[in-house]
Structure formats: structure tokens, C-alpha cells
Design an enzyme around this catalytic site. Structure first.
Site, PDB file in Angstrom:
ATOM      1  N   TYR A  57      17.192 -31.695 -77.653  1.00 32.42           N
ATOM      2  CA  TYR A  57      18.248 -31.522 -76.692  1.00 32.42           C
ATOM      3  C   TYR A  57      19.135 -30.081 -77.788  1.00 32.42           C
ATOM      4  O   TYR A  57      19.363 -29.170 -77.146  1.00 32.42           O
ATOM      5  CB  TYR A  57      19.308 -32.533 -76.516  1.00 32.42           C
ATOM      6  CG  TYR A  57      20.915 -32.384 -76.099  1.00 32.42           C
ATOM      7  CD1 TYR A  57      21.108 -31.892 -74.940  1.00 32.42           C
ATOM      8  CD2 TYR A  57      22.057 -32.337 -76.727  1.00 32.42           C
ATOM      9  CE1 TYR A  57      22.226 -31.721 -74.056  1.00 32.42           C
ATOM     10  CE2 TYR A  57      23.055 -32.360 -76.555  1.00 32.42           C
ATOM     11  CZ  TYR A  57      22.673 -31.775 -75.215  1.00 32.42           C
ATOM     12  OH  TYR A  57      24.832 -31.185 -74.270  1.00 32.42           O
TER      13      TYR A  57
ATOM     14  N   LYS B 216      20.403 -26.631 -76.252  1.00 32.58           N
ATOM     15  CA  LYS B 216      21.656 -25.772 -76.491  1.00 32.58           C
ATOM     16  C   LYS B 216      21.867 -24.794 -77.146  1.00 32.58           C
ATOM     17  O   LYS B 216      22.147 -23.506 -77.067  1.00 32.58           O
ATOM     18  CB  LYS B 216      22.326 -27.316 -76.557  1.00 32.58           C
ATOM     19  CG  LYS B 216      22.812 -27.812 -75.858  1.00 32.58           C
ATOM     20  CD  LYS B 216      22.867 -27.185 -74.158  1.00 32.58           C
ATOM     21  CE  LYS B 216      22.798 -28.445 -73.383  1.00 32.58           C
ATOM     22  NZ  LYS B 216      23.377 -27.848 -71.666  1.00 32.58           N
TER      23      LYS B 216
ATOM     24  N   THR C  14      32.678 -37.694 -68.758  1.00 32.52           N
ATOM     25  CA  THR C  14      32.523 -37.632 -67.396  1.00 32.52           C
ATOM     26  C   THR C  14      32.170 -38.856 -67.028  1.00 32.52           C
ATOM     27  O   THR C  14      31.706 -39.818 -67.861  1.00 32.52           O
ATOM     28  CB  THR C  14      30.884 -36.389 -67.739  1.00 32.52           C
ATOM     29  OG1 THR C  14      29.881 -36.542 -68.770  1.00 32.52           O
ATOM     30  CG2 THR C  14      31.392 -34.935 -68.518  1.00 32.52           C
TER      31      THR C  14
END
Length: 141
Positions: A46, A50, A81
Site C-alpha cells: 500500500y 501511494k 471515513t
């Protein structure tokens, strides 16, 4: 992980840039993560995706500069979120709406930085990345 966090960014930018290049005007804002700037032992793929998205943004800014297209990125830290709240255990004190920088960001705090890039304040800004993390990466963990 690479498909969702890097290739989706690349393909979306390519699709959006086509019309902008014809018009010789536009703004692109990619969303990265503060994970792009620090080692992440439990999410190395990840973080790598990014980081690649950040570098792609800078490359794209250079590529699209002759077409008067600004390309920038936002790198949020922890943001409140639905997905974040569903996948993390967070101390209730870090879910406050303000008053401290040692908390999880509100979605509006991230989106307001986007407004800077796409509004008149961003007219002469391109190839930049703004971290929206309350300075979390400035302090030792």
C-alpha cells in the site's frame, strides 16, 4: 493493492487529461496518503503504491505543464471515513471534531485542501503534494 491505489489513479488521470489537453486548461488532484512518506511494515505494498502515485503526480504535472494543466496531490493521514472507522480501533479522544491536532481528520478538512488546488489560490501551483495530517509526521511516534 497496486491496481486499486496506483493503476486506478493513472488510468483516471489519463482519461481526464485527454479533454483538458484539447482545451489547454484543467486541474487534476490525486489522492495519495501519508503512508507514501514513511516505512509501513504491515502495509508495504500500500505504502509503495501511494509513493508511486505521488511520483506519478509530479511526472504528470511536468508532462501536462505545456497544456496549462495543474496537477497536484493531497496526502491525508488518518481520516474519519466510514471505511477507516470500520477497519480500525481508534481511541475515542482522537475522534474529536477539533481543538487538537492529535486526532483523526474530518473529511471536510481534507476536501478544503482540494478546494485550494482547484480554486484561484491554486492558479500557479502544480506538481505539489500537501500532507493533511495535523503534523503527525513531524512528531516522533
Amino acid at each position: 493493492m497496486i491496481e486499486r491505489n496506483l493503476l486506478a489513479t493513472i488510468f483516471t488521470c489519463q482519461a481526464a487529461a485527454e479533454g483538458m489537453m484539447q482545451r489547454r486548461n484543467g486541474r487534476i488532484v490525486t489522492i495519495s496518503s501519508t503512508a507514501a512518506f514513511i516505512g509501513r511494515p504491515n502495509s508495504a505494498i500500500y505504502a509503495t503504491a501511494k509513493a508511486a502515485a505521488v511520483h506519478y503526480t509530479r511526472c504528470l504535472a511536468t508532462q501536462l505543464r505545456p497544456f496549462c494543466i495543474n496537477v497536484n496531490s493531497i496526502a491525508p493521514g488518518e481520516t474519519r471515513t466510514a471505511r477507516f472507522l470500520a477497519t480500525r480501533e481508534v481511541d475515542e479522544n482522537r475522534l474529536m471534531d477539533g481543538g487538537t491536532l492529535d486526532r483523526v481528520a474530518l473529511i471536510d478538512e481534507v476536501s478544503r485542501v482540494t478546494e485550494v488546488f482547484v480554486g484561484p489560490l491554486g492558479d500557479f501551483v502544480s506538481g505539489q503534494v500537501i500532507r493533511v495530517d495535523g503534523g503527525a509526521q513531524c512528531w516522533p511516534a
